[in-house]
Write a protein that holds these residues in place. Structure first.
Motif, PDB file in Angstrom:
ATOM      1  N   HIS A 247      14.332 -17.794   6.349  1.00 48.82           N
ATOM      2  CA  HIS A 247      13.940 -17.014   5.172  1.00 48.82           C
ATOM      3  C   HIS A 247      12.637 -17.516   4.582  1.00 48.82           C
ATOM      4  CE1 HIS A 247      16.109 -20.489   3.544  1.00 48.82           C
ATOM      5  NE2 HIS A 247      15.288 -20.367   2.525  1.00 48.82           N
ATOM      6  N   SER A 248      12.308 -18.799   4.812  1.00 47.71           N
ATOM      7  CA  SER A 248      11.052 -19.356   4.288  1.00 47.71           C
ATOM      8  C   SER A 248       9.839 -18.895   5.099  1.00 47.71           C
ATOM      9  CB  SER A 248      11.120 -20.891   4.288  1.00 47.71           C
ATOM     10  OG  SER A 248      11.269 -21.389   5.599  1.00 47.71           O
ATOM     11  N   GLN A 249      10.075 -18.230   6.229  1.00 44.40           N
ATOM     12  CA  GLN A 249       8.981 -17.719   7.060  1.00 44.40           C
ATOM     13  C   GLN A 249       8.772 -16.220   6.826  1.00 44.40           C
ATOM     14  OE1 GLN A 249      10.862 -19.557  10.704  1.00 44.40           O
ATOM     15  NE2 GLN A 249       8.728 -20.037  11.190  1.00 44.40           N
ATOM     16  N   LYS A 250       9.020 -15.796   5.611  1.00 44.14           N
ATOM     17  CA  LYS A 250       8.896 -14.379   5.260  1.00 44.14           C
ATOM     18  C   LYS A 250       7.492 -13.853   5.525  1.00 44.14           C
ATOM     19  CE  LYS A 250       9.485 -11.189   1.361  1.00 44.14           C
ATOM     20  NZ  LYS A 250       9.925 -11.050  -0.059  1.00 44.14           N
ATOM     21  N   GLU A 251       6.475 -14.635   5.157  1.00 46.13           N
ATOM     22  CA  GLU A 251       5.106 -14.173   5.364  1.00 46.13           C
ATOM     23  C   GLU A 251       4.837 -13.915   6.846  1.00 46.13           C
ATOM     24  OE1 GLU A 251       0.447 -15.574   4.795  1.00 46.13           O
ATOM     25  OE2 GLU A 251       2.039 -16.688   3.774  1.00 46.13           O
ATOM     26  N   GLU A 252       5.287 -14.813   7.703  1.00 47.73           N
ATOM     27  CA  GLU A 252       5.074 -14.635   9.138  1.00 47.73           C
ATOM     28  C   GLU A 252       5.805 -13.395   9.647  1.00 47.73           C
ATOM     29  OE1 GLU A 252       5.727 -17.057  13.353  1.00 47.73           O
ATOM     30  OE2 GLU A 252       5.762 -18.146  11.448  1.00 47.73           O
TER      31      GLU A 252
ATOM     32  N   ASN B  92      -5.894 -13.475  12.584  1.00 43.43           N
ATOM     33  CA  ASN B  92      -6.907 -13.255  11.554  1.00 43.43           C
ATOM     34  C   ASN B  92      -7.178 -11.795  11.232  1.00 43.43           C
ATOM     35  OD1 ASN B  92      -8.379 -12.235  13.656  1.00 43.43           O
ATOM     36  ND2 ASN B  92     -10.107 -13.631  13.443  1.00 43.43           N
ATOM     37  N   PHE B  93      -6.396 -10.871  11.806  1.00 43.28           N
ATOM     38  CA  PHE B  93      -6.797  -9.471  11.680  1.00 43.28           C
ATOM     39  C   PHE B  93      -6.759  -8.971  10.239  1.00 43.28           C
ATOM     40  CE2 PHE B  93      -2.267  -9.083  11.755  1.00 43.28           C
ATOM     41  CZ  PHE B  93      -1.963  -7.908  11.098  1.00 43.28           C
ATOM     42  N   LEU B  94      -5.833  -9.455   9.423  1.00 46.36           N
ATOM     43  CA  LEU B  94      -5.774  -9.001   8.034  1.00 46.36           C
ATOM     44  C   LEU B  94      -6.931  -9.562   7.221  1.00 46.36           C
ATOM     45  CD1 LEU B  94      -1.973  -9.081   7.255  1.00 46.36           C
ATOM     46  CD2 LEU B  94      -3.470  -7.112   7.157  1.00 46.36           C
ATOM     47  N   GLU B  95      -7.190 -10.874   7.382  1.00 46.63           N
ATOM     48  CA  GLU B  95      -8.280 -11.477   6.638  1.00 46.63           C
ATOM     49  C   GLU B  95      -9.620 -10.846   7.023  1.00 46.63           C
ATOM     50  OE1 GLU B  95      -5.799 -12.969   7.991  1.00 46.63           O
ATOM     51  OE2 GLU B  95      -4.953 -14.438   6.597  1.00 46.63           O
ATOM     52  N   ASN B  96      -9.800 -10.584   8.310  1.00 52.04           N
ATOM     53  CA  ASN B  96     -11.048  -9.966   8.754  1.00 52.04           C
ATOM     54  C   ASN B  96     -11.203  -8.556   8.205  1.00 52.04           C
ATOM     55  OD1 ASN B  96     -11.849 -12.184  10.162  1.00 52.04           O
ATOM     56  ND2 ASN B  96     -11.669 -11.305  12.188  1.00 52.04           N
ATOM     57  N   SER B  97     -10.099  -7.811   8.211  1.00 50.30           N
ATOM     58  CA  SER B  97     -10.183  -6.446   7.703  1.00 50.30           C
ATOM     59  C   SER B  97     -10.509  -6.429   6.216  1.00 50.30           C
ATOM     60  CB  SER B  97      -8.863  -5.699   7.968  1.00 50.30           C
ATOM     61  OG  SER B  97      -7.802  -6.268   7.240  1.00 50.30           O
ATOM     62  N   MET B  98     -10.022  -7.456   5.492  1.00 55.65           N
ATOM     63  CA  MET B  98     -10.345  -7.534   4.065  1.00 55.65           C
ATOM     64  C   MET B  98     -11.814  -7.893   3.861  1.00 55.65           C
ATOM     65  SD  MET B  98      -6.963  -9.356   2.486  1.00 55.65           S
ATOM     66  CE  MET B  98      -7.638  -9.359   0.840  1.00 55.65           C
ATOM     67  N   GLY B  99     -12.431  -8.540   4.874  1.00 50.50           N
ATOM     68  CA  GLY B  99     -13.846  -8.853   4.777  1.00 50.50           C
ATOM     69  C   GLY B  99     -14.702  -7.604   4.834  1.00 50.50           C
ATOM     70  N   GLY B 100     -14.172  -6.546   5.452  1.00 51.06           N
ATOM     71  CA  GLY B 100     -14.841  -5.262   5.477  1.00 51.06           C
ATOM     72  C   GLY B 100     -15.950  -5.169   6.516  1.00 51.06           C
TER      73      GLY B 100
ATOM     74  N   SER C 133       2.829   1.703   3.707  1.00 46.32           N
ATOM     75  CA  SER C 133       3.743   0.691   4.243  1.00 46.32           C
ATOM     76  C   SER C 133       4.072  -0.395   3.230  1.00 46.32           C
ATOM     77  CB  SER C 133       3.119   0.044   5.487  1.00 46.32           C
ATOM     78  OG  SER C 133       3.789  -1.143   5.838  1.00 46.32           O
ATOM     79  N   ASN C 134       5.356  -0.632   3.032  1.00 47.38           N
ATOM     80  CA  ASN C 134       5.798  -1.718   2.170  1.00 47.38           C
ATOM     81  C   ASN C 134       5.441  -3.072   2.773  1.00 47.38           C
ATOM     82  OD1 ASN C 134       7.476  -2.994  -0.013  1.00 47.38           O
ATOM     83  ND2 ASN C 134       8.717  -3.590   1.743  1.00 47.38           N
ATOM     84  N   ALA C 135       5.520  -3.172   4.106  1.00 46.95           N
ATOM     85  CA  ALA C 135       5.183  -4.435   4.771  1.00 46.95           C
ATOM     86  C   ALA C 135       3.731  -4.816   4.505  1.00 46.95           C
ATOM     87  CB  ALA C 135       5.435  -4.322   6.276  1.00 46.95           C
TER      88      ALA C 135
ATOM     89  N   PHE D 246      -0.343  -8.064   1.996  1.00 48.68           N
ATOM     90  CA  PHE D 246      -1.591  -8.007   1.247  1.00 48.68           C
ATOM     91  C   PHE D 246      -1.500  -8.896   0.011  1.00 48.68           C
ATOM     92  CE2 PHE D 246      -4.631  -6.236  -1.756  1.00 48.68           C
ATOM     93  CZ  PHE D 246      -5.753  -6.054  -0.959  1.00 48.68           C
ATOM     94  N   ASN D 247      -0.329  -8.913  -0.635  1.00 48.95           N
ATOM     95  CA  ASN D 247      -0.139  -9.774  -1.806  1.00 48.95           C
ATOM     96  C   ASN D 247      -0.203 -11.243  -1.415  1.00 48.95           C
ATOM     97  OD1 ASN D 247       0.151  -7.592  -3.528  1.00 48.95           O
ATOM     98  ND2 ASN D 247       2.372  -7.512  -3.317  1.00 48.95           N
ATOM     99  N   TYR D 248       0.345 -11.584  -0.241  1.00 42.14           N
ATOM    100  CA  TYR D 248       0.284 -12.967   0.217  1.00 42.14           C
ATOM    101  C   TYR D 248      -1.164 -13.424   0.378  1.00 42.14           C
ATOM    102  CZ  TYR D 248       5.238 -13.734   1.309  1.00 42.14           C
ATOM    103  OH  TYR D 248       6.590 -13.929   1.230  1.00 42.14           O
ATOM    104  N   ILE D 249      -1.998 -12.536   0.920  1.00 40.14           N
ATOM    105  CA  ILE D 249      -3.394 -12.890   1.184  1.00 40.14           C
ATOM    106  C   ILE D 249      -4.207 -12.903  -0.100  1.00 40.14           C
ATOM    107  CG2 ILE D 249      -5.493 -12.153   2.369  1.00 40.14           C
ATOM    108  CD1 ILE D 249      -3.689 -10.946   4.513  1.00 40.14           C
ATOM    109  N   SER D 250      -3.936 -11.939  -0.986  1.00 42.50           N
ATOM    110  CA  SER D 250      -4.756 -11.752  -2.188  1.00 42.50           C
ATOM    111  C   SER D 250      -4.470 -12.789  -3.258  1.00 42.50           C
ATOM    112  CB  SER D 250      -4.524 -10.349  -2.759  1.00 42.50           C
ATOM    113  OG  SER D 250      -4.812  -9.365  -1.812  1.00 42.50           O
ATOM    114  N   GLU D 251      -3.203 -13.190  -3.382  1.00 41.71           N
ATOM    115  CA  GLU D 251      -2.828 -14.090  -4.474  1.00 41.71           C
ATOM    116  C   GLU D 251      -3.027 -15.541  -4.071  1.00 41.71           C
ATOM    117  OE1 GLU D 251       1.162 -13.142  -5.438  1.00 41.71           O
ATOM    118  OE2 GLU D 251       0.695 -11.121  -6.174  1.00 41.71           O
TER     119      GLU D 251
END
Length: 416
Positions: free
Chosen positions: A156-161, A254-262, A372-374, A379-384
């Motif tokens: 349960h502690s690996q929710k982000e993954e 890194n695909f989420l972080e890169n996509s946030m880089g735009g 998507s809820n996922a 996104f909240n994990y990365i942003s906060e």
């Protein structure tokens, strides 16, 4: 037929499929090579039987799946179950409940809950608890779902993954969000209709030609309901050329972080089209105008052939965008065939390169992720900002509450 009888029947068919992988010369040769490739050449027969499940679902020989090859040779008694197995769903699930003969699972990808029966005794799942996440494969057969394979278990502690895995599945295959969830598809259709009206009202068109330096600002303003001046954000480049943009090569880590880089993360300027397809959603298409320029004067576009190949093989570019360009240029197929040294008709070209879009309803990744809820979770994990967790300095008793906050005893949680 009782569930226990169905389970016996399913297991019998799986044994037949396994025997097929060992007796069909073509398949056995490939299966042995597969085992060698993954470093499992000298394992026991029992271990081989576990590995064969991902093999039969994911491997293809001469464009045929292993299950299709089995269906061509099997007894008619096995056809119904094998056909059901072909429709198996692979995803990441949260275990909501441990049932007497299975699990209640929440699919992080399509946001649907399934009650699934196990094909093996539940005693094989000692140490598996509610709140954990499993990468599993389930399938539907005669009014029941069955879990056929559990490839990994996350705490349960690996929710982000777990949610990262879910979003990655959606990026690779957007239709997973709605293919088994009609309510979710209705939500996506409603969102597209609403956003299309908003887009065309805001910009007076369904396509904006710009560059990577302005694409993020345009998309951001649209998402935030702002109207911006586009007069200084066009793509009037002196030279149009196609080249590799490494920021678009997002991998699992890194695909989420890169996509946030735009798009603006790349220093060299290239054109981007922001397109809102009325039926499929929002697309941001790199090198769209470069692609179009090829049909005006291909000699003026550097790396024109590579650009054509990029648009054809890129699974995130739908058939409708290719059709949009084809409708604009009467010489479209002449140029394509000249560059690729082929003689396709447009229909043949789409059948070869965009068959998945022709066979299925596939909405844009951007629109699917928006719904998507996922994606919202990750996104909240990365942003906060990451919270700092206090590391216990004393020895934790086996029966004390686990310091991770799960509510379980330490021995049944992180102490395992």
């Amino acid at each position: 037929m009782a569930v226990i009888e169905k389970i016996t029947e399913i297991n019998d068919v799986l044994k037949e499929i396994f025997n097929f992988t060992q007796t069909n010369n073509t398949v056995k040769e490939d299966f042995d090579e597969y085992l060698s490739t993954i470093g499992a050449g000298n394992i026991s027969l029992n271990q081989v039987e576990k590995i064969f499940l991902p093999y039969i679902f994911e491997r293809k020989l001469n464009e045929k799946s292993i299950l299709d090859m089995f269906l061509e040779n099997c007894d008619k008694r096995f056809i119904k179950i094998t056909s059901a197995l072909k429709e198996a769903l692979s995803s990441i699930f949260e275990i909501k409940k441990i049932l007497k003969n299975g699990f209640e699972l929440y699919n992080l990808v399509n946001e649907k809950t399934y009650n699934v029966s196990s094909l093996t005794k539940m005693t094989n799942f000692r140490g598996v608890y509610s709140g954990q996440y499993i990468a599993a494969r389930i399938f539907y057969y005669e009014e029941n779902y069955y879990v056929i394979e559990i490839s990994s278990i996350l705490s349960h502690s690996q929710k982000e993954e777990a949610y990262r895995y879910a979003v990655m599945k959606l990026v690779q295959d957007p239709k997973l969000l709605y293919s088994d969830n009609a309510e979710k598809e209705d939500e996506i259709k409603s969102t597209i209709a609403e956003m299309y009206k908003k887009f065309t009202n805001s910009f007076g068109t369904d396509i904006i030609l710009t560059t990577n330096k302005h694409a993020d600002e345009i998309i951001g303003s649209f998402n935030e309901g702002e109207i911006i001046d586009l007069s200084d954000k066009g793509c009037n480049l002196e030279n149009y050329k196609f080249f590799h943009v490494k920021e678009l090569d997002n991998n699992y880590s890194n695909f989420l972080e890169n996509s946030m880089g735009g798009f603006s993360a790349h220093t060299e300027i290239y054109d981007v089209a922001v397109i809102f397809d009325k039926n499929k959603g929002l697309y941001a298409v790199p090198f769209y105008e470069t692609f179009c320029k090829i049909f005006g004067n291909k000699d003026a576009v550097e790396n024109s052939k590579q650009c054509i190949e990029y648009f054809l093989v890129n699974t995130s570019i739908p058939d409708t965008i290719i059709a949009r360009v084809a409708a604009k240029y009467s010489n479209f197929m002449d140029v394509i065939n000249e560059e690729l040294d082929t003689s396709y008709t447009f229909e043949e070209l789409m059948s070869k390169y965009k068959s998945d879009y022709i066979k299925n309803t596939i909405y844009s990744s951007a629109t699917v992720l928006f719904c998507s809820n996922a994606f919202s979770q990750i996104f909240n994990y990365i942003s906060e900002p990451k919270q700092q967790h206090t590391i216990p300095t004393h020895k934790i008793g086996r029966n004390e509450p686990c310091p991770c906050g799960s509510g379980k005893k330490y021995k049944n949680c992180c102490g395992k």
